[in-house]
Motif scaffolding. Structure first.
Motif, mmCIF file in Angstrom:
data_model
loop_
_atom_site.group_PDB
_atom_site.id
_atom_site.type_symbol
_atom_site.label_atom_id
_atom_site.label_comp_id
_atom_site.label_asym_id
_atom_site.label_seq_id
_atom_site.Cartn_x
_atom_site.Cartn_y
_atom_site.Cartn_z
ATOM 1 N N ASP A 59 1.245 -1.142 0.304
ATOM 2 C CA ASP A 59 0.229 -0.159 -0.182
ATOM 3 C C ASP A 59 0.872 1.381 -0.026
ATOM 4 O OD1 ASP A 59 -1.540 -1.578 2.815
ATOM 5 O OD2 ASP A 59 -2.100 -2.409 0.345
ATOM 6 N N ASP A 60 0.660 1.403 -1.043
ATOM 7 C CA ASP A 60 2.116 2.615 -1.308
ATOM 8 C C ASP A 60 1.017 4.747 -1.967
ATOM 9 O OD1 ASP A 60 2.935 3.230 -4.603
ATOM 10 O OD2 ASP A 60 2.103 0.869 -3.931
ATOM 11 N N THR A 61 2.826 5.018 -1.743
ATOM 12 C CA THR A 61 2.576 6.532 -2.145
ATOM 13 C C THR A 61 2.846 6.944 -3.508
ATOM 14 O OG1 THR A 61 3.761 7.342 -0.830
ATOM 15 C CG2 THR A 61 1.138 7.106 0.562
ATOM 16 N N VAL A 155 16.036 5.216 1.495
ATOM 17 C CA VAL A 155 15.051 3.744 1.944
ATOM 18 C C VAL A 155 15.419 3.248 3.660
ATOM 19 C CG1 VAL A 155 13.611 1.594 1.080
ATOM 20 C CG2 VAL A 155 14.387 2.951 -0.106
ATOM 21 N N LYS A 156 13.953 3.190 4.031
ATOM 22 C CA LYS A 156 13.998 2.698 5.850
ATOM 23 C C LYS A 156 12.867 1.969 5.541
ATOM 24 C CE LYS A 156 14.197 4.324 10.411
ATOM 25 N NZ LYS A 156 13.231 3.480 10.850
ATOM 26 N N TYR A 157 13.725 0.711 6.794
ATOM 27 C CA TYR A 157 12.425 -0.536 7.221
ATOM 28 C C TYR A 157 12.237 -0.452 9.413
ATOM 29 C CZ TYR A 157 13.755 -1.854 2.177
ATOM 30 O OH TYR A 157 13.775 -1.974 0.733
ATOM 31 N N ASP A 158 11.542 -0.756 9.476
ATOM 32 C CA ASP A 158 10.983 -0.528 10.433
ATOM 33 C C ASP A 158 11.028 -2.215 10.528
ATOM 34 O OD1 ASP A 158 10.446 1.804 10.479
ATOM 35 O OD2 ASP A 158 8.082 2.158 11.133
ATOM 36 N N ASP A 159 12.048 -2.177 12.158
ATOM 37 C CA ASP A 159 11.810 -3.799 12.630
ATOM 38 C C ASP A 159 10.284 -4.218 13.489
ATOM 39 O OD1 ASP A 159 14.607 -3.559 12.478
ATOM 40 O OD2 ASP A 159 15.404 -2.705 14.412
ATOM 41 N N THR A 190 6.202 -5.327 7.298
ATOM 42 C CA THR A 190 6.976 -3.799 8.123
ATOM 43 C C THR A 190 6.881 -2.618 7.107
ATOM 44 O OG1 THR A 190 9.555 -2.582 8.214
ATOM 45 C CG2 THR A 190 9.048 -3.947 5.767
ATOM 46 N N ASP A 191 6.790 -1.209 8.349
ATOM 47 C CA ASP A 191 7.025 -0.159 7.892
ATOM 48 C C ASP A 191 7.900 0.348 6.919
ATOM 49 O OD1 ASP A 191 4.234 -0.031 8.452
ATOM 50 O OD2 ASP A 191 4.089 0.646 9.928
ATOM 51 N N VAL A 192 7.502 0.723 5.566
ATOM 52 C CA VAL A 192 8.524 1.368 4.946
ATOM 53 C C VAL A 192 8.716 3.037 4.699
ATOM 54 C CG1 VAL A 192 10.107 1.041 2.425
ATOM 55 C CG2 VAL A 192 8.923 -0.986 3.197
ATOM 56 N N SER A 193 9.655 3.640 4.685
ATOM 57 C CA SER A 193 9.813 4.710 4.034
ATOM 58 C C SER A 193 10.465 5.498 3.540
ATOM 59 C CB SER A 193 10.293 5.531 5.762
ATOM 60 O OG SER A 193 10.401 6.980 5.800
ATOM 61 N N SER A 201 5.059 3.183 2.387
ATOM 62 C CA SER A 201 4.412 1.620 2.231
ATOM 63 C C SER A 201 4.310 1.081 3.153
ATOM 64 C CB SER A 201 5.449 0.812 1.386
ATOM 65 O OG SER A 201 4.833 0.241 1.031
ATOM 66 N N LYS A 202 3.378 -0.197 3.167
ATOM 67 C CA LYS A 202 3.448 -1.676 4.063
ATOM 68 C C LYS A 202 3.212 -2.764 3.876
ATOM 69 C CE LYS A 202 1.858 -2.904 8.404
ATOM 70 N NZ LYS A 202 1.789 -2.863 9.499
#
Length: 218
Positions: A59-61, A155-159, A190-193, A201-202
């Protein structure tokens, strides 16, 4: 090296390891004595694992497309402790690297490394048999690190936590040695920023983990 080449190499390596232990034993694999599974045992295994993400749509922008993580094959070490003859705890340790590609628009989103320690509680059927299958369930916490942004600024990924199911079997070769085949399904989000939070993005990664290796029981 392609994923298929890595996977074939891992399978051949695991098979050669198993064959070497069988060939080194003076008795045949069917008649050699072996150590049964017992309470208090500690098992250390060396496996080759294939980490195969099974992503759901992002689910992205960014656009109407989705991201796809590549597969990877790496060595893994795991430790098991038998609480009873049938029940054991297993902890795995490995790290994998994955490329992230974006479709529609087609973009190189770099790469990221995963460190996904997973703890499962297992039930081992037929602990006194040479063939001993098992099933398990547990929890996972995945660390994302060494992220490369590709065509993006960042690009950052949440643990985060996930949960895992597994099935497999041990085949006793001789004495404390055994061959192991294992399959895990890890449910992981994970949530991607992207671009310092300008795009989010989810990601539903949900990887399969296929393992083949050798175990030693203390």
């Amino acid at each position: 090296m392609s994923f298929k080449s890595k996977l074939l190499g891992a399978a051949l390596l695991g098979g050669m390891m198993a064959a070497s232990f069988v060939a080194a034993n003076p008795a045949s694999a069917q008649t050699a004595e072996f150590k049964t599974k017992q309470a208090g045992d500690i098992v250390i295994r060396a496996r080759a694992i294939a980490m195969v993400p099974d992503e759901d749509t992002y689910d992205d922008t960014i656009g109407s497309g989705e991201g796809q993580l590549s597969n990877d094959v790496v060595p893994e070490v795991d430790f098991s402790y038998f609480l009873t003859d049938n029940i054991a705890l297993e902890l795995i340790a490995a790290t994998t690297q994955h490329d992230l590609d974006w479709s529609n628009p087609s973009l190189d989103a770099g790469s990221v490394r995963l460190l996904p320690p997973t703890l499962t509680l297992q039930y081992h059927f037929m602990p006194e048999s040479r063939w001993s299958p098992y099933v398990g369930a547990g929890i996972n916490y995945t660390f994302f690190y060494d992220s490369k942004p590709g065509q993006f600024n960042s690009v950052k990924y949440d643990d985060g936590f996930g949960y895992a199911f597994q099935a497999g079997f041990d085949y006793a070769i001789s004495g404390p040695w055994s061959v192991n085949l294992d399959v895990k399904k890890i449910f992981l989000d994970t949530d991607v920023s992207i671009n310092n939070g300008a795009n989010t993005s989810k990601a539903h990664l949900d990887p399969w983990v296929f393992g083949l290796g050798i175990g030693y029981r203390f």
